[in-house]
Write an enzyme that holds these catalytic residues in place. Sequence first.
Site, mmCIF file in Angstrom:
data_model
loop_
_atom_site.group_PDB
_atom_site.id
_atom_site.type_symbol
_atom_site.label_atom_id
_atom_site.label_comp_id
_atom_site.label_asym_id
_atom_site.label_seq_id
_atom_site.Cartn_x
_atom_site.Cartn_y
_atom_site.Cartn_z
ATOM 1 N N LYS A 1 0.852 -1.209 0.000
ATOM 2 C CA LYS A 1 0.000 0.000 0.000
ATOM 3 C C LYS A 1 0.882 1.251 0.000
ATOM 4 O O LYS A 1 2.100 1.162 0.211
ATOM 5 C CB LYS A 1 -0.891 -0.018 1.247
ATOM 6 N N TYR B 1 16.470 30.184 7.306
ATOM 7 C CA TYR B 1 15.199 30.819 7.684
ATOM 8 C C TYR B 1 15.099 30.982 9.197
ATOM 9 O O TYR B 1 15.442 30.069 9.953
ATOM 10 C CB TYR B 1 14.018 29.961 7.231
HETATM 11 C C1 LIG Z 1 -0.063 -1.655 6.777
HETATM 12 C C2 LIG Z 1 -0.600 -2.934 7.245
HETATM 13 C C3 LIG Z 1 0.245 -4.023 7.523
HETATM 14 C C4 LIG Z 1 1.752 -3.934 7.483
HETATM 15 O O1 LIG Z 1 2.225 -3.381 8.693
HETATM 16 P P1 LIG Z 1 3.797 -3.193 8.980
HETATM 17 O O2 LIG Z 1 3.843 -2.639 10.345
HETATM 18 O O3 LIG Z 1 4.282 -2.226 7.963
HETATM 19 O O4 LIG Z 1 4.407 -4.529 8.833
HETATM 20 C C5 LIG Z 1 -0.342 -5.224 7.855
HETATM 21 N N1 LIG Z 1 -1.696 -5.348 7.943
HETATM 22 C C6 LIG Z 1 -2.524 -4.314 7.716
HETATM 23 C C7 LIG Z 1 -3.991 -4.509 7.851
HETATM 24 C C8 LIG Z 1 -2.009 -3.077 7.371
HETATM 25 O O5 LIG Z 1 -2.843 -2.060 7.160
#
Ligand SMILES: *Cc1c(COP(=O)(O)O)cnc(C)c1O
Length: 360
Positions: free
Chosen positions: A35, A254
């Site tokens: 994702k 800045y």
């Molecule tokens: C993002 C996500 C993961 C992965 O989690 P990590 O901490 O990056 O390993 C697993 N399961 C779900 C439902 C997620 O949304």
Amino acid sequence: MSRPARVQLSAAALRHNLARVRSYAPASRVMAVVKANGYGHGLEWAAQVLSGADAFGVTSLDEAIALRRAGVTGPVCLLEGAFRREELAEIAAHRLAAVVHHDRQVEQLERLSGGTPVDVWLKIDTGMHRIGFDSGRAGEAFRRLRACRGVGSLGLLSHFARADNPLDDATVLQIRQFQAFAAAVGGERSIANSAGIVAWPESRMEWVRPGIMLYGASPVIGQPAGAYGLEPVMTLHSEVIAVNRWRRGDAIGYGGDWRCPQDMPVGVVAIGYGDGYPRHAPSGTPVLVNGRRVPLIGRVSMDMITVDLRTQPDTRVGDPAVLWGQGLPVEEIAAHAGTISYELLCHVAPRVMRVAPPEG
Ligand SMILES: *Cc1c(COP(=O)(O)O)cnc(C)c1O
């Protein structure tokens, strides 16, 4: 050649980290979580390199369809399920699996009138208290889904809230609650994220869902990624574009809130919050210049940062700088900036060119 800001992506490291997942969870199937554009590494690139995974996890239909267009034929799961009823036809047409975490999604599936059945993961809330059915209501949702003609396989999925802290017992309770529910209804189970995989062996079950560890960042608070044999996939680097000598008392950047304590050389590196480098990184955040650590000084600008070169006075324009990745763990930069590695990786801006590392 445009700006020298670049992201180097190591396919070898990504494959190596998948192998680490396999060695932690040899009996589990792996749903590689890609994702958020593969945690900023590129969705299609990550999926192609991770072709050895058993499934992919995404959070939008767009991402899932992009994977299908890129030639991914295996299971792809929408981790938040359908957002709207109209998506179900496409979910079925592309043979995607969907999480079901809410009554409305159950009803939408009940109203499906045939077509390809959708594989479903019923999301159980075991303590995260974000999405999912609590164990009191999950049984009914399970029975309703089981009775749906539009539902194919039906698995059980839950998510950890605190598995990144190996001392926090809440994770044990989450695992127990999940096991108890699963024992009553049956079906494939998945609860382990990266932290579960490395730190909570009893959480591995039939499917694991690694995200951050695939990309080579540590999933556990206070532990370096190297402790789990993980290698950084992304190295964010750029170049020194100016070296200036300032006088004692001169204010840098800045707001002018960093003042030179003595006459000193200050380097400028072409990276800034417009590239995804965190604006909240304070003075003292390490930057690798010519492979050696120097501290960031002054405020992060959109396109530039300034660094204290007193320990590296021979630095020249064009010298390489690494902001995180190889030699400088991203979680260390995240800790300085008051955030987590996930956010830094996801936020690398599209203007930063993605390149493969040099061979060898
Ligand atoms: C993002 C996500 C993961 C992965 O989690 P990590 O901490 O990056 O390993 C697993 N399961 C779900 C439902 C997620 O949304």
